[in-house]
Design a protein around this motif. Structure first.
Motif, PDB file in Angstrom:
ATOM      1  N   PRO A  23       6.283  23.979 -44.906  1.00 24.92           N
ATOM      2  CA  PRO A  23       7.366  24.645 -45.638  1.00 24.92           C
ATOM      3  C   PRO A  23       7.667  26.017 -45.047  1.00 24.92           C
ATOM      4  O   PRO A  23       6.762  26.721 -44.584  1.00 24.92           O
ATOM      5  N   LEU A  24       8.915  26.397 -45.063  1.00 24.68           N
ATOM      6  CA  LEU A  24       9.335  27.680 -44.515  1.00 24.68           C
ATOM      7  C   LEU A  24       8.553  28.831 -45.130  1.00 24.68           C
ATOM      8  O   LEU A  24       8.181  29.788 -44.442  1.00 24.68           O
ATOM      9  N   SER A  25       8.275  28.742 -46.430  1.00 21.71           N
ATOM     10  CA  SER A  25       7.579  29.831 -47.117  1.00 21.71           C
ATOM     11  C   SER A  25       6.180  30.072 -46.570  1.00 21.71           C
ATOM     12  O   SER A  25       5.618  31.167 -46.741  1.00 21.71           O
ATOM     13  N   GLN A  26       5.597  29.062 -45.896  1.00 23.48           N
ATOM     14  CA  GLN A  26       4.239  29.201 -45.377  1.00 23.48           C
ATOM     15  C   GLN A  26       4.193  29.666 -43.929  1.00 23.48           C
ATOM     16  O   GLN A  26       3.109  29.866 -43.367  1.00 23.48           O
ATOM     17  N   TYR A  27       5.355  29.853 -43.305  1.00 22.34           N
ATOM     18  CA  TYR A  27       5.360  30.273 -41.901  1.00 22.34           C
ATOM     19  C   TYR A  27       4.534  31.538 -41.665  1.00 22.34           C
ATOM     20  O   TYR A  27       3.768  31.609 -40.691  1.00 22.34           O
ATOM     21  N   SER A  37       1.901  32.559 -42.946  1.00 21.22           N
ATOM     22  CA  SER A  37       0.463  32.310 -43.025  1.00 21.22           C
ATOM     23  C   SER A  37      -0.086  31.683 -41.755  1.00 21.22           C
ATOM     24  O   SER A  37      -1.283  31.779 -41.476  1.00 21.22           O
ATOM     25  N   VAL A  83      11.758  34.516 -42.403  1.00 19.08           N
ATOM     26  CA  VAL A  83      11.135  34.827 -43.697  1.00 19.08           C
ATOM     27  C   VAL A  83      10.997  36.343 -43.777  1.00 19.08           C
ATOM     28  O   VAL A  83      10.415  36.967 -42.883  1.00 19.08           O
ATOM     29  N   ALA A 123      15.626  24.902 -49.109  1.00 21.00           N
ATOM     30  CA  ALA A 123      14.397  24.694 -49.880  1.00 21.00           C
ATOM     31  C   ALA A 123      14.688  23.961 -51.191  1.00 21.00           C
ATOM     32  O   ALA A 123      13.948  23.054 -51.590  1.00 21.00           O
TER      33      ALA A 123
END
Length: 432
Positions: free
Chosen positions: A103-107, A109, A132, A379
Motif C-alpha cells: 500500500p502507498l501508505s506503507q512506502y 516504512s 507520500v 486508495a
C-alpha cells in the motif's frame, strides 16, 4: 511485465522496514561520481535480461560513470511473491521494483525518499504514484500505452486499413478478417489469465477522462450504459459472443500467442504497448515480418480524437535498510536517464520530454491523446474494490464475461453488469 494498476492489501508491517519512516534517505545523486562507492543488489522481474546478459552490459556501462560501485542482479520469476516474503525482513535488495501489493501508505516504512515531489515531478512522469507527505519514494523507468497489438498484413488482406472509430466498426473489422482470411481475428489469452487483466487498463480511454479512475469512488454504477467499464467489457463480450475469437479459450497459450500473431495466424490482441517489441521479436524468430506488427488505440473517439491511457510500469525504489543508499540512488538515476532500456523495449520513457518510441509514432501522427490517469482517490477505490470482491484488475470477472459470452456459463451481460453494480454499491456504502 506490465504492473497491475490496483494494489492489494497484504500483511506487511513496519518491522520489516527500517522503522524510521524512510527518513534515512538520499535525495540526490552526489556531484562527484568517483566518490560514490559500495556494492548494491538490484532485484528485477526481467529474468530474461539477467539470462541474456543485458543487465551485465548495463552494469558495465554504469561503471564507466560510477567505477566505485559493484552492481549485482537477482532475477525473480515470481517477483511479487518472492519480494513480498523478503520484505518481512530487511533483506530485499538495495534497489527493487515496488511490489503492487505494498500500500502507498506503507512506502515510508520500506523505502527511502528519493526527493521532494515538487522537484522530481518536473523531471519524471508518474511520481504521484509514489508520493507520500510530499516525498517521492519510487521512480518509474517506463510507461506503457494501452491498445490493440495487431498484424497489419492480416488486417490489410481483410480490406481494413483505417483504425476503427467505434466498437461496432471494430467488430465489423474482425468479422472481415474471419470471412476473408485464415487468421483468428482476436485472441483472448484466456488460459493464462493475466493478459485479460489489461482490459481494466482501458478505463479512461472511451471517455478520454484522466479522472475516470477516481470517479469510481463517486458512483454506485460503474457499469451503467455509457460508462467506461460498460463500453470496455461490452466489447470483450461481443468479440467472443460473435465468435470472433479462438474456438476454445482453455487452450490459449501466452508464449505461443506471440508466434501466432507474428506469423499472421492471429490478427489482434488487447495489450500494452510494451508487447510490440516482444511480438516483433517473435515474428522474426518464427519467420514472419516484424514490420507487420502494429499498435492501434481503443475504438472510441472524443471530439474526433482517439485516446490511449498511459500507465507506469514498476516503480524503482531504494530499500530503507540499504547500507549503500547513494550507490542505489545513483543506479536508479542512471538506469532511468541513461541506460536506453526504455528505448530498446519500445517503451515510453518516464523522463519528461523524451521522444516516443518508434512503435507509437503512428499515434503521434494521428494525434492520439495520451491520458495520464489521476491518482487522488486511488486508495479509496482500492478499498471499495477489495470490499466488493470485484477485482477491477483481476482476471476472474473478465474470464466470467468470456464464459458467459461463449455459452460456458449461465447468465448474460446484463446480469453480469447488474451483479457488478450491486456489489460495488454495497461496498461503497460500507467503505470510508
Amino acid at each position: 511485465m506490465v504492473a497491475a494498476g490496483i494494489a492489494m492489501a497484504i500483511g506487511l508491517t513496519a518491522c520489516g522496514g527500517g522503522g524510521d519512516g524512510g527518513k534515512a534517505g538520499v535525495a540526490a545523486v552526489p556531484g562527484d561520481p568517483a566518490k560514490v562507492t559500495g556494492t548494491i543488489t538490484v532485484l528485477t522481474n526481467r529474468t530474461d535480461q539477467v539470462q541474456d546478459g543485458t543487465t551485465a552490459r548495463y552494469a558495465a556501462e554504469f561503471n564507466k560513470v560510477y567505477p566505485g560501485v559493484t552492481v549485482k542482479f537477482q532475477g525473480l520469476t515470481d517477483y511479487e511473491g518472492d519480494v513480498k516474503i523478503r520484505m518481512n525482513s530487511k533483506n530485499y535488495g538495495d534497489v527493487l521494483l515496488i511490489p503492487n501489493a505494498v500500500p502507498l501508505s506503507q512506502y515510508p516504512s520500506f523505502f527511502s525518499p528519493l526527493g521532494p515531489a515538487s522537484e522530481l515531478s518536473g523531471k519524471y512522469d508518474f511520481t504521484d504514484r509514489a508520493t507520500v507527505g510530499g516525498q517521492v519514494y519510487g521512480i518509474a523507468n517506463i510507461g506503457t500505452a494501452n491498445g490493440f497489438v495487431y498484424n497489419k498484413a492480416v488486417w490489410r488482406r481483410a480490406g481494413v486499413t483505417d483504425w476503427p472509430k467505434t466498437p461496432r466498426e471494430f467488430l465489423d473489422a474482425l468479422k472481415a478478417i474471419k470471412d476473408r482470411t485464415d487468421a483468428t481475428p482476436y485472441y483472448t489469452n484466456y488460459h493464462d489469465g493475466w493478459p485479460l487483466t489489461n482490459w481494466g487498463n482501458a478505463l479512461g480511454s472511451p471517455s478520454c477522462d484522466p479522472a475516470a479512475g477516481d470517479r469510481l469512488a463517486e458512483t454506485d454504477e460503474p457499469w451503467a450504459p455509457g460508462q467506461d467499464l460498460n463500453v470496455v467489457d461490452t466489447l470483450l463480450h461481443d468479440i467472443v459472443k460473435e465468435k470472433l475469437s479462438e474456438d476454445d479459450p482453455n487452450t490459449t497459450n501466452w508464449e505461443n500467442s506471440k508466434n501466432l500473431i507474428g506469423t499472421g495466424k492471429v490478427a489482434t490482441m488487447w495489450l500494452g504497448s510494451w508487447a510490440v517489441a516482444q511480438m516483433r521479436e517473435a515474428a522474426k524468430k518464427a519467420g514472419g515480418d516484424p514490420d507487420d506488427i502494429g499498435f492501434m488505440p481503443f475504438p472510441t473517439q472524443v471530439d474526433g480524437t482517439f485516446c490511449s491511457v498511459v500507465r507506469p510500469d514498476y516503480l524503482y525504489a531504494v530499500n530503507v535498510n540499504s547500507q549503500a543508499k547513494e550507490a542505489a540512488r545513483a543506479w536508479i538515476e542512471w538506469f532511468v536517464n541513461s541506460s536506453g532500456d526504455a528505448r530498446a523495449g519500445l517503451s515510453i520513457s518516464s523522463v519528461k520530454g523524451a521522444p516516443l518510441p518508434s512503435s507509437l509514432e503512428p499515434f503521434q501522427e494521428a494525434k492520439v491523446k495520451f491520458v495520464h490517469m489521476g491518482f487522488a482517490k486511488n486508495a479509496l477505490v482500492n478499498d471499495i474494490d477489495k470490499a466488493s470482491e470485484v477485482g477491477l484488475n483481476a482476471q476472474d470477472y473478465r474470464q466470467r464475461i468470456v464464459d458467459v459470452a461463449r455459452g460456458a456459463a449461465e447468465g448474460d451481460l446484463g446480469t453480469i453488469f447488474a451483479d457488478l453494480n450491486k456489489r460495488w454499491a454495497d461496498a461503497r456504502s460500507t467503505v470510508g
